[in-house]
Scaffold this motif. Structure first.
Motif, PDB file in Angstrom:
ATOM      1  N   GLN A  40       0.838  -1.215   0.000  1.00  0.00           N
ATOM      2  CA  GLN A  40       0.000   0.000   0.000  1.00  0.00           C
ATOM      3  C   GLN A  40       0.866   1.255   0.000  1.00  0.00           C
ATOM      4  O   GLN A  40       0.549   2.235  -0.687  1.00  0.00           O
ATOM      5  CB  GLN A  40      -0.955   0.010   1.212  1.00  0.00           C
ATOM      6  CG  GLN A  40      -1.903  -1.170   1.288  1.00  0.00           C
ATOM      7  CD  GLN A  40      -2.612  -1.463  -0.026  1.00  0.00           C
ATOM      8  OE1 GLN A  40      -2.868  -0.566  -0.831  1.00  0.00           O
ATOM      9  NE2 GLN A  40      -2.913  -2.717  -0.272  1.00  0.00           N
ATOM     10  N   VAL A  41       1.958   1.238   0.763  1.00  0.00           N
ATOM     11  CA  VAL A  41       2.836   2.407   0.797  1.00  0.00           C
ATOM     12  C   VAL A  41       3.399   2.659  -0.604  1.00  0.00           C
ATOM     13  O   VAL A  41       3.382   3.788  -1.107  1.00  0.00           O
ATOM     14  CB  VAL A  41       3.968   2.220   1.829  1.00  0.00           C
ATOM     15  CG1 VAL A  41       5.052   3.280   1.644  1.00  0.00           C
ATOM     16  CG2 VAL A  41       3.413   2.280   3.246  1.00  0.00           C
ATOM     17  N   LEU A  42       3.862   1.607  -1.265  1.00  0.00           N
ATOM     18  CA  LEU A  42       4.444   1.784  -2.601  1.00  0.00           C
ATOM     19  C   LEU A  42       3.392   2.227  -3.618  1.00  0.00           C
ATOM     20  O   LEU A  42       3.687   3.019  -4.518  1.00  0.00           O
ATOM     21  CB  LEU A  42       5.135   0.493  -3.056  1.00  0.00           C
ATOM     22  CG  LEU A  42       6.472   0.205  -2.349  1.00  0.00           C
ATOM     23  CD1 LEU A  42       6.997  -1.170  -2.733  1.00  0.00           C
ATOM     24  CD2 LEU A  42       7.525   1.265  -2.669  1.00  0.00           C
ATOM     25  N   ARG A  43       2.182   1.711  -3.473  1.00  0.00           N
ATOM     26  CA  ARG A  43       1.109   2.133  -4.394  1.00  0.00           C
ATOM     27  C   ARG A  43       0.917   3.647  -4.311  1.00  0.00           C
ATOM     28  O   ARG A  43       0.836   4.334  -5.321  1.00  0.00           O
ATOM     29  CB  ARG A  43      -0.218   1.447  -4.057  1.00  0.00           C
ATOM     30  CG  ARG A  43      -0.311  -0.012  -4.460  1.00  0.00           C
ATOM     31  CD  ARG A  43      -1.687  -0.583  -4.139  1.00  0.00           C
ATOM     32  NE  ARG A  43      -2.742   0.156  -4.797  1.00  0.00           N
ATOM     33  CZ  ARG A  43      -3.621   0.939  -4.198  1.00  0.00           C
ATOM     34  NH1 ARG A  43      -3.621   1.079  -2.892  1.00  0.00           N
ATOM     35  NH2 ARG A  43      -4.530   1.580  -4.888  1.00  0.00           N
ATOM     36  N   PHE A  44       0.817   4.151  -3.068  1.00  0.00           N
ATOM     37  CA  PHE A  44       0.601   5.595  -2.908  1.00  0.00           C
ATOM     38  C   PHE A  44       1.853   6.371  -3.334  1.00  0.00           C
ATOM     39  O   PHE A  44       1.763   7.377  -4.039  1.00  0.00           O
ATOM     40  CB  PHE A  44       0.248   5.926  -1.453  1.00  0.00           C
ATOM     41  CG  PHE A  44      -1.109   5.413  -1.040  1.00  0.00           C
ATOM     42  CD1 PHE A  44      -2.188   5.481  -1.919  1.00  0.00           C
ATOM     43  CD2 PHE A  44      -1.322   4.872   0.219  1.00  0.00           C
ATOM     44  CE1 PHE A  44      -3.448   5.022  -1.551  1.00  0.00           C
ATOM     45  CE2 PHE A  44      -2.575   4.407   0.594  1.00  0.00           C
ATOM     46  CZ  PHE A  44      -3.635   4.483  -0.288  1.00  0.00           C
TER      47      PHE A  44
ATOM     48  N   ALA B 103       6.059  13.391 -12.132  1.00  0.00           N
ATOM     49  CA  ALA B 103       7.469  13.130 -11.814  1.00  0.00           C
ATOM     50  C   ALA B 103       7.559  12.192 -10.623  1.00  0.00           C
ATOM     51  O   ALA B 103       6.985  12.470  -9.564  1.00  0.00           O
ATOM     52  CB  ALA B 103       8.174  14.442 -11.503  1.00  0.00           C
ATOM     53  N   PRO B 104       8.260  11.066 -10.786  1.00  0.00           N
ATOM     54  CA  PRO B 104       8.345  10.150  -9.652  1.00  0.00           C
ATOM     55  C   PRO B 104       9.227  10.708  -8.533  1.00  0.00           C
ATOM     56  O   PRO B 104      10.146  11.480  -8.786  1.00  0.00           O
ATOM     57  CB  PRO B 104       8.984   8.892 -10.256  1.00  0.00           C
ATOM     58  CG  PRO B 104       9.595   9.304 -11.540  1.00  0.00           C
ATOM     59  CD  PRO B 104       8.929  10.565 -11.988  1.00  0.00           C
ATOM     60  N   LYS B 105       8.885  10.308  -7.301  1.00  0.00           N
ATOM     61  CA  LYS B 105       9.767  10.573  -6.161  1.00  0.00           C
ATOM     62  C   LYS B 105      10.405   9.252  -5.800  1.00  0.00           C
ATOM     63  O   LYS B 105       9.898   8.195  -6.187  1.00  0.00           O
ATOM     64  CB  LYS B 105       8.943  11.051  -4.969  1.00  0.00           C
ATOM     65  CG  LYS B 105       8.352  12.428  -5.130  1.00  0.00           C
ATOM     66  CD  LYS B 105       7.670  12.828  -3.831  1.00  0.00           C
ATOM     67  CE  LYS B 105       7.230  14.286  -3.867  1.00  0.00           C
ATOM     68  NZ  LYS B 105       6.808  14.778  -2.573  1.00  0.00           N
ATOM     69  N   ILE B 106      11.490   9.290  -5.036  1.00  0.00           N
ATOM     70  CA  ILE B 106      12.013   8.036  -4.487  1.00  0.00           C
ATOM     71  C   ILE B 106      11.701   7.994  -2.994  1.00  0.00           C
ATOM     72  O   ILE B 106      11.285   8.999  -2.400  1.00  0.00           O
ATOM     73  CB  ILE B 106      13.533   7.868  -4.753  1.00  0.00           C
ATOM     74  CG1 ILE B 106      14.316   9.025  -4.157  1.00  0.00           C
ATOM     75  CG2 ILE B 106      13.806   7.708  -6.241  1.00  0.00           C
ATOM     76  CD1 ILE B 106      15.817   8.781  -4.120  1.00  0.00           C
ATOM     77  N   ALA B 107      11.897   6.819  -2.407  1.00  0.00           N
ATOM     78  CA  ALA B 107      11.482   6.617  -1.022  1.00  0.00           C
ATOM     79  C   ALA B 107      12.103   7.647  -0.077  1.00  0.00           C
ATOM     80  O   ALA B 107      11.454   8.109   0.868  1.00  0.00           O
ATOM     81  CB  ALA B 107      11.845   5.190  -0.569  1.00  0.00           C
TER      82      ALA B 107
END
Ligand code: GLV
Length: 309
Positions: free
Chosen positions: A103-107, A127-131
């Protein structure tokens, strides 16, 4: 001396096989076909039907078939002074960690937005963010919360925790007590509730607290439905303050057809399926507690009735 099993989700025959392999002389009975109920001294239960506990006058040990024991604590027939144990094994903690990570990765990677775009045939790049750009806040650092915190940290998220008393996990920023709740929430982009349900934590996911999350935050509730004030969540999602929620537990289960959560576009839901009890591994834990009980040794994961976990 006899043992009784009751659950609507766990398989009584599988549990019989697993427990009898470990304790061959166990007098294993399945509710409600228990013969003489006064012979029952140990009960392994997930959600006793109303009146069941009152019909077991000589029960001396109550074993929960899940990590949560609120199903016992809210039972009006719960006998006083009978020890209660929680069931937590590696399978349960790992399965929960996987669900939380999903769920965390989905969001985090905008999955709900892209799913929506796909159904509308919309080609819009975000634009993607990283963890490392994202802070995940975990409420509750019991066996389940700790496992999820460690994994999220290892994946690279900034992880912070909020607990009743200070708890330290390497690399996890720790907040505790009601006074530190606002500071904990103020920088949490993705909030995960893994608290035990107690009088103090019931309704903690309410408008007052959820509004303290940064705009665009996400909420994941994998603890108990009663931690969340559903109406408050819906209004914060509708106003745009919160961006989405993943819910696995509800005040009323199964979730009634009429509940607007079913069709809310910003909510992903599962039917209390984030984790589960795995009979082959969990039976070892249960058998060990039965052995300890008869040997008068300290039990594993015994509930402290004062704290509620
Ligand atoms: C499930 O909800 C459990 O408490 O194990």
């Amino acid at each position: 001396m006899a043992f009784v099993f009751h659950s609507l989700v766990d398989d009584a025959n599988e549990w019989r096989t697993e427990l009898k392999a470990l304790i061959p002389d166990l007098d294993y009975r399945v509710w409600p076909d228990v013969g003489n109920p006064t012979e029952i001294d140990i009960a392994l239960i997930w959600k006793a039907p109303p009146g069941m506990l009152a019909q077991l006058p000589n029960v001396e040990l109550l074993l929960s078939l899940g990590a949560g024991v609120d199903h016992f604590l809210t039972d009006p027939d719960l006998p006083e002074n009978v020890p209660i144990t929680r069931l937590i094994d590696d399978f349960c903690a790992t399965a929960m960690m996987e669900y939380v990570l999903l769920q965390v990765l989905r969001f985090h990677r905008n999955d709900p937005i892209y799913q929506n775009q796909q159904s509308n045939k919309e080609w819009i790049f975000h634009a993607p963010k990283i963890a490392a750009d994202r802070t995940v806040g975990i409420m509750g650092l019991g066996a389940l919360g700790s496992e999820s915190a460690k994994t999220l940290k290892a994946v690279g998220f900034n992880v912070r925790s909020w607990t009743k008393h200070k708890r330290n996990i390497d690399g996890v920023e720790s907040f505790s007590g009601i006074n530190e709740l606002p500071a904990f929430l103020s920088k949490t982009d993705i909030l995960i509730c893994l608290l035990a349900l107690t009088e103090e934590t019931s309704g903690v996911l309410n408008k007052h607290n959820l509004s303290r999350l940064p705009k665009g935050a996400y909420v994941i509730n994998v603890a108990r439905g009663d931690h969340l004030v559903e109406h408050d969540l819906l209004s914060l999602l509708d106003s745009g303050w919160l961006a989405g929620a993943a819910l696995d537990c509800f005040t009323e289960e199964p979730l009634p057809d009429s509940n607007p959560i079913w069709s809310h576009p910003k909510i992903f839901l599962t039917p209390h399926a984030s984790t589960g009890t795995n009979a082959p591994s969990a039976a070892r834990h249960v058998a060990e507690n039965i052995r300890r009980f008869y040997a008068k040794e300290p039990l594993l994961n015994e509930l402290n009735r004062d704290t509620g976990y």
